[in-house]
Design an enzyme around this catalytic site. Structure first.
Site, PDB file in Angstrom:
ATOM      1  N   CYS A 178       0.830  -1.209   0.000  1.00  0.00           N
ATOM      2  CA  CYS A 178       0.000   0.000   0.000  1.00  0.00           C
ATOM      3  C   CYS A 178       0.863   1.257   0.000  1.00  0.00           C
ATOM      4  O   CYS A 178       2.007   1.243   0.439  1.00  0.00           O
ATOM      5  CB  CYS A 178      -0.869   0.021   1.245  1.00  0.00           C
ATOM      6  SG  CYS A 178      -1.795  -1.487   1.486  1.00  0.00           S
TER       7      CYS A 178
ATOM      8  N   ARG B 252       4.667   0.078  -6.314  1.00  0.00           N
ATOM      9  CA  ARG B 252       4.726  -0.774  -5.118  1.00  0.00           C
ATOM     10  C   ARG B 252       3.710  -1.901  -5.172  1.00  0.00           C
ATOM     11  O   ARG B 252       3.796  -2.850  -4.399  1.00  0.00           O
ATOM     12  CB  ARG B 252       4.462   0.078  -3.869  1.00  0.00           C
ATOM     13  CG  ARG B 252       5.517   1.135  -3.646  1.00  0.00           C
ATOM     14  CD  ARG B 252       5.082   2.106  -2.587  1.00  0.00           C
ATOM     15  NE  ARG B 252       5.007   1.463  -1.296  1.00  0.00           N
ATOM     16  CZ  ARG B 252       5.984   1.464  -0.403  1.00  0.00           C
ATOM     17  NH1 ARG B 252       7.105   2.061  -0.666  1.00  0.00           N
ATOM     18  NH2 ARG B 252       5.839   0.865   0.757  1.00  0.00           N
TER      19      ARG B 252
ATOM     20  N   TRP C 266      -3.363  -2.535  -1.302  1.00  0.00           N
ATOM     21  CA  TRP C 266      -3.063  -3.900  -1.738  1.00  0.00           C
ATOM     22  C   TRP C 266      -3.812  -4.785  -0.740  1.00  0.00           C
ATOM     23  O   TRP C 266      -3.457  -4.830   0.442  1.00  0.00           O
ATOM     24  CB  TRP C 266      -1.559  -4.131  -1.675  1.00  0.00           C
ATOM     25  CG  TRP C 266      -1.073  -5.401  -2.297  1.00  0.00           C
ATOM     26  CD1 TRP C 266      -0.797  -5.604  -3.614  1.00  0.00           C
ATOM     27  CD2 TRP C 266      -0.764  -6.632  -1.629  1.00  0.00           C
ATOM     28  NE1 TRP C 266      -0.347  -6.886  -3.806  1.00  0.00           N
ATOM     29  CE2 TRP C 266      -0.318  -7.546  -2.613  1.00  0.00           C
ATOM     30  CE3 TRP C 266      -0.835  -7.065  -0.295  1.00  0.00           C
ATOM     31  CZ2 TRP C 266       0.060  -8.849  -2.318  1.00  0.00           C
ATOM     32  CZ3 TRP C 266      -0.452  -8.363   0.003  1.00  0.00           C
ATOM     33  CH2 TRP C 266      -0.014  -9.239  -1.010  1.00  0.00           C
TER      34      TRP C 266
ATOM     35  N   ASN D 242      -1.289   1.841   6.125  1.00  0.00           N
ATOM     36  CA  ASN D 242      -0.488   0.729   5.588  1.00  0.00           C
ATOM     37  C   ASN D 242      -0.184  -0.216   6.740  1.00  0.00           C
ATOM     38  O   ASN D 242       0.122   0.244   7.836  1.00  0.00           O
ATOM     39  CB  ASN D 242       0.859   1.237   5.042  1.00  0.00           C
ATOM     40  CG  ASN D 242       0.713   1.992   3.752  1.00  0.00           C
ATOM     41  OD1 ASN D 242      -0.381   2.111   3.225  1.00  0.00           O
ATOM     42  ND2 ASN D 242       1.814   2.498   3.248  1.00  0.00           N
ATOM     43  N   GLY D 243      -0.200  -1.515   6.482  1.00  0.00           N
ATOM     44  CA  GLY D 243       0.120  -2.472   7.549  1.00  0.00           C
ATOM     45  C   GLY D 243      -1.115  -3.273   7.933  1.00  0.00           C
ATOM     46  O   GLY D 243      -2.111  -3.283   7.203  1.00  0.00           O
TER      47      GLY D 243
ATOM     48  N   GLU E 113      17.414 -17.235  -9.763  1.00  0.00           N
ATOM     49  CA  GLU E 113      16.970 -15.859 -10.008  1.00  0.00           C
ATOM     50  C   GLU E 113      16.326 -15.749 -11.402  1.00  0.00           C
ATOM     51  O   GLU E 113      15.306 -15.069 -11.571  1.00  0.00           O
ATOM     52  CB  GLU E 113      18.164 -14.907  -9.850  1.00  0.00           C
ATOM     53  CG  GLU E 113      17.910 -13.446 -10.170  1.00  0.00           C
ATOM     54  CD  GLU E 113      16.779 -12.800  -9.377  1.00  0.00           C
ATOM     55  OE1 GLU E 113      16.301 -13.375  -8.392  1.00  0.00           O
ATOM     56  OE2 GLU E 113      16.348 -11.700  -9.793  1.00  0.00           O
TER      57      GLU E 113
ATOM     58  N   LYS F 119      12.496 -14.548 -12.049  1.00  0.00           N
ATOM     59  CA  LYS F 119      12.114 -13.443 -12.949  1.00  0.00           C
ATOM     60  C   LYS F 119      11.041 -13.905 -13.923  1.00  0.00           C
ATOM     61  O   LYS F 119      10.057 -13.214 -14.150  1.00  0.00           O
ATOM     62  CB  LYS F 119      13.317 -12.930 -13.763  1.00  0.00           C
ATOM     63  CG  LYS F 119      14.338 -12.106 -13.053  1.00  0.00           C
ATOM     64  CD  LYS F 119      13.900 -10.717 -12.674  1.00  0.00           C
ATOM     65  CE  LYS F 119      13.264 -10.719 -11.330  1.00  0.00           C
ATOM     66  NZ  LYS F 119      14.040 -10.586 -10.153  1.00  0.00           N
TER      67      LYS F 119
ATOM     68  N   GLU G 174       7.708 -14.400 -12.140  1.00  0.00           N
ATOM     69  CA  GLU G 174       7.147 -13.133 -11.644  1.00  0.00           C
ATOM     70  C   GLU G 174       6.431 -12.355 -12.742  1.00  0.00           C
ATOM     71  O   GLU G 174       5.342 -11.837 -12.518  1.00  0.00           O
ATOM     72  CB  GLU G 174       8.270 -12.229 -11.096  1.00  0.00           C
ATOM     73  CG  GLU G 174       8.701 -12.512  -9.689  1.00  0.00           C
ATOM     74  CD  GLU G 174       9.816 -11.586  -9.231  1.00  0.00           C
ATOM     75  OE1 GLU G 174       9.790 -11.172  -8.066  1.00  0.00           O
ATOM     76  OE2 GLU G 174      10.738 -11.278 -10.020  1.00  0.00           O
TER      77      GLU G 174
ATOM     78  N   HIS H  24      17.875 -36.707  -9.730  1.00  0.00           N
ATOM     79  CA  HIS H  24      17.155 -36.970  -8.478  1.00  0.00           C
ATOM     80  C   HIS H  24      15.709 -36.504  -8.540  1.00  0.00           C
ATOM     81  O   HIS H  24      15.100 -36.255  -7.503  1.00  0.00           O
ATOM     82  CB  HIS H  24      17.903 -36.326  -7.308  1.00  0.00           C
ATOM     83  CG  HIS H  24      19.299 -36.854  -7.165  1.00  0.00           C
ATOM     84  ND1 HIS H  24      19.573 -38.086  -6.642  1.00  0.00           N
ATOM     85  CD2 HIS H  24      20.485 -36.329  -7.557  1.00  0.00           C
ATOM     86  CE1 HIS H  24      20.888 -38.298  -6.683  1.00  0.00           C
ATOM     87  NE2 HIS H  24      21.458 -37.241  -7.243  1.00  0.00           N
TER      88      HIS H  24
ATOM     89  N   LYS I  43       6.167  -4.291  -4.457  1.00  0.00           N
ATOM     90  CA  LYS I  43       7.591  -3.938  -4.467  1.00  0.00           C
ATOM     91  C   LYS I  43       8.178  -3.935  -3.078  1.00  0.00           C
ATOM     92  O   LYS I  43       9.330  -4.267  -2.869  1.00  0.00           O
ATOM     93  CB  LYS I  43       7.734  -2.553  -5.101  1.00  0.00           C
ATOM     94  CG  LYS I  43       9.166  -2.100  -5.293  1.00  0.00           C
ATOM     95  CD  LYS I  43       9.839  -2.917  -6.355  1.00  0.00           C
ATOM     96  CE  LYS I  43      11.297  -2.585  -6.524  1.00  0.00           C
ATOM     97  NZ  LYS I  43      12.006  -3.678  -7.224  1.00  0.00           N
TER      98      LYS I  43
HETATM   99  C1  F1P Z   1      12.311  -8.835  -1.458  1.00  0.00           C
HETATM  100  C2  F1P Z   1      11.424  -9.075  -2.663  1.00  0.00           C
HETATM  101  C3  F1P Z   1      12.065  -8.603  -3.963  1.00  0.00           C
HETATM  102  C4  F1P Z   1      11.100  -8.742  -5.140  1.00  0.00           C
HETATM  103  C5  F1P Z   1       9.768  -8.035  -4.878  1.00  0.00           C
HETATM  104  C6  F1P Z   1       9.219  -8.411  -3.529  1.00  0.00           C
HETATM  105  O1  F1P Z   1      12.381  -7.475  -1.228  1.00  0.00           O
HETATM  106  O2  F1P Z   1      11.149 -10.449  -2.726  1.00  0.00           O
HETATM  107  O3  F1P Z   1      13.196  -9.367  -4.219  1.00  0.00           O
HETATM  108  O4  F1P Z   1      11.666  -8.222  -6.310  1.00  0.00           O
HETATM  109  O5  F1P Z   1       9.943  -6.662  -5.046  1.00  0.00           O
HETATM  110  O6  F1P Z   1      10.196  -8.351  -2.482  1.00  0.00           O
HETATM  111  P1  F1P Z   1      13.602  -6.716  -0.564  1.00  0.00           P
HETATM  112  O7  F1P Z   1      13.750  -7.194   0.840  1.00  0.00           O
HETATM  113  O8  F1P Z   1      14.813  -6.961  -1.380  1.00  0.00           O
HETATM  114  O9  F1P Z   1      13.163  -5.282  -0.603  1.00  0.00           O
END
Ligand code: F1P
Length: 610
Positions: A2, A27, A75, A100-101, A483, A487, A490, A506, A605
Site C-alpha cells: 500500500c 509498489r 493492496w 499501511n500495515g 533468479e 524473474k 514473476e 534426483h 515492491k
Molecule cells: C524482497 C522481494 C524482492 C522482489 C519483490 C518483492 O524485497 O522479494 O526481491 O523483487 O519486489 O520483495 P527486498 O527485501 O529486497 O526489498
C-alpha cells in the site's frame, strides 16, 4: 504494497496527491482513493478499484478539491478488492483514515466499537482505526492526543494518517512497523510512505521513527515519541533523483532498469574500489574493527535478495575463507537457531522495509551476533536505521516490481565484502587481484552483455506458448538459475523451476519433454565438464535447451540446443554477467505474453506485511 500520500496546504492539493499515488504505483496495489477537506470543513471522498488513472478521471469529473487531503493505494489483505474496502475509511463522516500495515487485533476492537454503536461499512482492519480515533476524541483535547491514545490499543503494524473534518488545519500521523516520511514545504507540509511520492514538491524530509506520532499543519510539525515525549528528528535533504519515477524513453521501468546496470554498478564501485583494494572505511564507522574479527556470516533475506545472499555464500567461502549460512527471513525468524562464534549478521534488501527481514534482524539482535550489516538500496529505510552498519548499493530508485539493478548491485557489494573479510582471513593475493580486476571490468562487460538484447528478443518467441520451464546451473551459477526462474515466473506467469544441475537425476529429469524448455547457464569454469554431462542427460530425453554459454565453453547449436554466446568474463563476476541475459529473456517473454511487466499481478515492491 500500500502507499500513502497526504498534504496540508493553502492551495488545492488534489494534483499533488494524485501525482504522489502515481509515483507509488510501482509498489503494487489493487484500488485507490482520496479524501479532501476544504477550509469550510466539506469532506469529499472518491475511491476506485483498478488503476490510479481511474481515480484521477473520477476526481476530474467531480471537480473535487481541498487544501488538506489524504490518499492511498491499497493492496488487499483484509477484505476483497472492492470500492467499500478501499481507503480512506471514515468514522461518521468526521474522521478519515489511510493506513499501511495490519491491525492484528482488529476483530476484538471491532467488537468493542460495534458495542459502542459504531457502524462498519467495510471488511477491513483499517476501519477500526477511524472509529477508535473517533471514540478517543470524546475524551481528548485534540486529534494528536486522541491518536496517541488510540495507537496504544493497536497490535500489529501501521503507518497511518488521520484527518478530522472539524479541524481542516492539520493531519495526525503515526508510525509503527510501516514507514512514513514527512515532507517539508514552504507554508505547506506533506506526508508519504515513500519520499518518491513527494519529490515533485519537496526535497526536505523527516523520517519518522518507530512509535512516533506527529501533528502536521501548514507551518508546524510536532512529533512525540512512543512514550509521548516531544522529540526533534533530523531534517534530511534527499539525494534521490527527481526523475527517478520517469521511464526515460523505455517502454517499461524494468527495461530501463536492466539497461541502467552498467551505470549503477559503476556508481556502486566509485570511490570504494581502488586499484590495489578497497578504500578505507567504506562499510562505515567502526566497521574495519568489527570485520577484522568476523569468522562466520549469517545472511538473511527474501526473494531476489535471498538469491544475492546465496551467491555471496559461494564467494565468501571460496575466496574469503569465512563460513556462511544463508536463510530466508520468514524461516529464520520462526525457528530456533544457533549463533556461531564471531558471527556477523547480514541482511539484504532492495527496499529496506521487508517485514520478515526486519523482524529477523530485530530477533537476531537478541541472539548474540557480533554486529549487523545491511546491504540495502534505500537510504533512511528501517533496515538501514536499525543495523549497526549499512552498505548502500546505490542502484537508484528501482520501480519495476521484479528486481534487476538492485540485485546486480547487491552482488557487486558482496564482492567488495568478500575482499574486506578476505583480507583478515587469508584471501590469496591471486584471488584478491582477480576480484579487483574483475570488478573493474564489470561495467564495460555489462554494456557488452546488454548487446545480446536483440537475439534474446527473437528467442523469447519460442517461450510464449510454454507453460513450464526448467533453469539449470552449478556452483555460483545455481542461485543465478534460481533468479532467472524467479524473474520468468514473476512477470510472464510461466511456471519456472531452478535446479542445481547435479540434482537432475534426483527428480526433475522425469519432467523433460519437448514442451518444457530447459535454460542452462554455462560459463567456462571448473564445473563445465560436469555441466556438459547434465546437458547430455537432458538431450538424451528429448529436451529442448537454451544454453547461455561462454564462447570458450564450446557448445554448438543444433536441433535440440540453441546456444547464446555470453561475453567472456573473469570468474568472480560471472554470476553478475549471466544474470543479465536471463533478465532480458523474462522481459521479452512477458512482453510477448502482454502481461503487466512493471506491476505483475499479486506482487508488491515493498513487502511490508509478513
Ligand atoms: C524482497 C522481494 C524482492 C522482489 C519483490 C518483492 O524485497 O522479494 O526481491 O523483487 O519486489 O520483495 P527486498 O527485501 O529486497 O526489498
Amino acid at each position: 504494497m500500500c502507499g500513502i500520500v497526504g498534504a496540508v496546504a493553502e492551495r488545492n492539493v488534489v494534483e499533488i496527491l494524485l501525482e504522489g499515488l502515481k509515483r507509488l504505483e510501482y509498489r503494487g496495489y489493487d484500488s485507490a482513493g482520496v479524501a479532501l477537506l476544504d477550509s469550510d470543513g466539506n469532506l469529499t471522498r472518491l475511491r476506485r478499484t483498478g488503476k490510479v488513472q481511474e481515480l484521477a478521471d473520477a476526481v476530474a469529473n467531480e471537480s473535487a478539491l481541498g487544501a488538506t487531503g489524504i490518499a492511498h493505494t491499497r493492496w488487499a489483505t483484509h477484505g476483497g478488492v472492492t470500492e467499500a474496502n478501499a481507503h480512506p475509511h471514515f468514522s461518521s463522516d468526521r474522521i478519515a483514515v489511510v493506513h499501511n500495515g495490519i491491525i492484528e487485533n482488529y476483530l476484538e476492537l471491532r467488537k468493542q466499537l460495534d458495542n459502542a454503536g459504531y457502524t462498519f461499512t467495510s471488511d477491513t482492519d483499517t476501519e477500526t482505526i477511524a472509529h477508535q480515533v473517533h471514540e478517543e476524541l470524546k475524551s481528548s483535547d485534540d486529534l494528536l492526543s486522541a491518536v496517541q491514545k488510540a495507537v496504544k490499543k493497536f497490535h500489529g503494524a501501521y503507518g497511518t494518517v488521520v484527518m478530522d473534518r472539524e479541524d481542516p488545519s492539520r493531519v495526525v500521523v503515526a508510525r509503527s512497523g510501516s514507514p512514513l516520511v514527512i515532507g517539508l514545504g514552504l507554508g505547506e507540509n506533506f506526508i508519504a510512505s515513500d519520499q518518491l511520492a513527494l519529490l515533485p514538491v519537496t526535497r526536505r524530509f523527516i523520517f519518522l521513527e518507530e512509535g512516533d506520532v506527529a501533528e502536521i499543519t501548514r507551518r508546524t510539525v510536532k512529533i512525540v515519541d512512543i512514550d509521548g515525549n516531544p522529540v526533534e528528528r533530523d531534517i534530511v535533504d534527499s539525494v534521490v533523483e527527481h526523475d527517478a519515477g520517469d521511464k526515460g524513453g523505455y517502454r517499461h521501468y524494468m527495461l530501463k532498469e536492466i539497461h541502467e546496470q552498467p551505470t549503477v554498478v559503476r556508481n556502486a564501485l566509485k570511490g570504494r574500489l581502488l586499484d590495489n583494494g578497497l578504500a578505507e572505511g567504506i562499510f562505515g564507522q567502526g566497521a574495519d574493527e568489527l570485520l577484522a574479527k568476523v569468522q562466520h556470516v549469517q545472511i538473511i533475506a527474501c526473494g531476489t535478495s535471498y538469491h544475492a545472499g546465496m551467491t555471496a555464500r559461494y564467494w565468501l567461502e571460496q575466496y574469503a575463507n569465512v563460513s556462511c549460512n544463508v536463510e530466508i527471513a520468514s524461516e529464520f525468524r520462526y525457528r530456533k537457531s544457533f549463533v556461531q562464534p564471531n558471527s556477523l549478521l547480514v541482511t539484504i534488501s532492495q527496499s529496506g522495509e521487508t517485514a520478515d527481514t526486519l523482524a529477523a534482524l530485530r530477533l537476531a539482535k537478541e541472539l548474540g551476533y557480533m554486529g549487523s550489516l545491511t546491504v540495502c538500496n534505500v537510504p533512511g529505510s528501517s533496515l538501514v536505521r536499525e543495523s549497526d552498519l549499512a552498505f548502500m548499493t546505490k542502484a537508484g530508485a528501482e520501480i519495476g516490481v521484479a528486481s534487476t539493478k538492485a540485485f546486480t548491485t547487491q552482488l557487486t557489494a558482496f564482492l567488495m565484502l568478500t575482499l574486506a573479510l578476505g583480507q583478515h582471513n587469508g584471501l590469496s593475493e591471486e584471488d584478491g587481484k582477480s576480484i579487483i580486476s574483475a570488478l573493474q571490468s564489470l561495467p564495460a562487460k555489462l554494456e557488452e552483455t546488454l548487446l545480446l538484447s536483440e537475439g534474446i528478443e527473437d528467442l523469447a518467441e519460442e517461450f510464449a506458448d510454454k507453460h513450464h520451464s526448467l533453469f539449470l546451473g552449478r556452483g555460483d551459477q545455481y542461485p543465478i538459475a534460481m533468479e532467472g526462474a524467479l524473474k520468468l515466473k514473476e512477470i510472464s506467469y510461466i511456471h519456472a523451476e531452478a535446479y542445481a544441475s547435479g540434482e537432475l537425476k534426483h527428480g526433475p529429469l522425469a519432467l523433460i519433454d519437448d514442451e518444457m524448455p530447459v535454460i542452462v547457464v554455462a560459463p567456462n569454469n571448473e564445473l563445465l565438464e560436469k555441466l556438459k554431462s547434465n546437458v547430455e542427460e537432458v538431450r538424451a530425453r528429448g529436451g529442448i535447451m537454451y544454453v547461455f554459454a561462454d564462447k570458450q565453453a564450446n557448445f554448438q547449436s543444433d536441433e535440440t540446443m540453441r546456444v547464446i554466446n555470453v561475453p567472456h568474463c573473469e570468474a568472480p563476476i560471472a554470476p553478475i554477467i549471466y544474470t543479465v541475459p536471463l533478465q532480458l529473456l523474462s522481459y521479452y517473454v512477458a512482453l510477448i505474453k502482454g502481461t503487466d511487466v512493471d506491476q505483475p499481478r499479486n506482487l508488491a515492491k515493498s513487502v511490508t506485511v509478513e
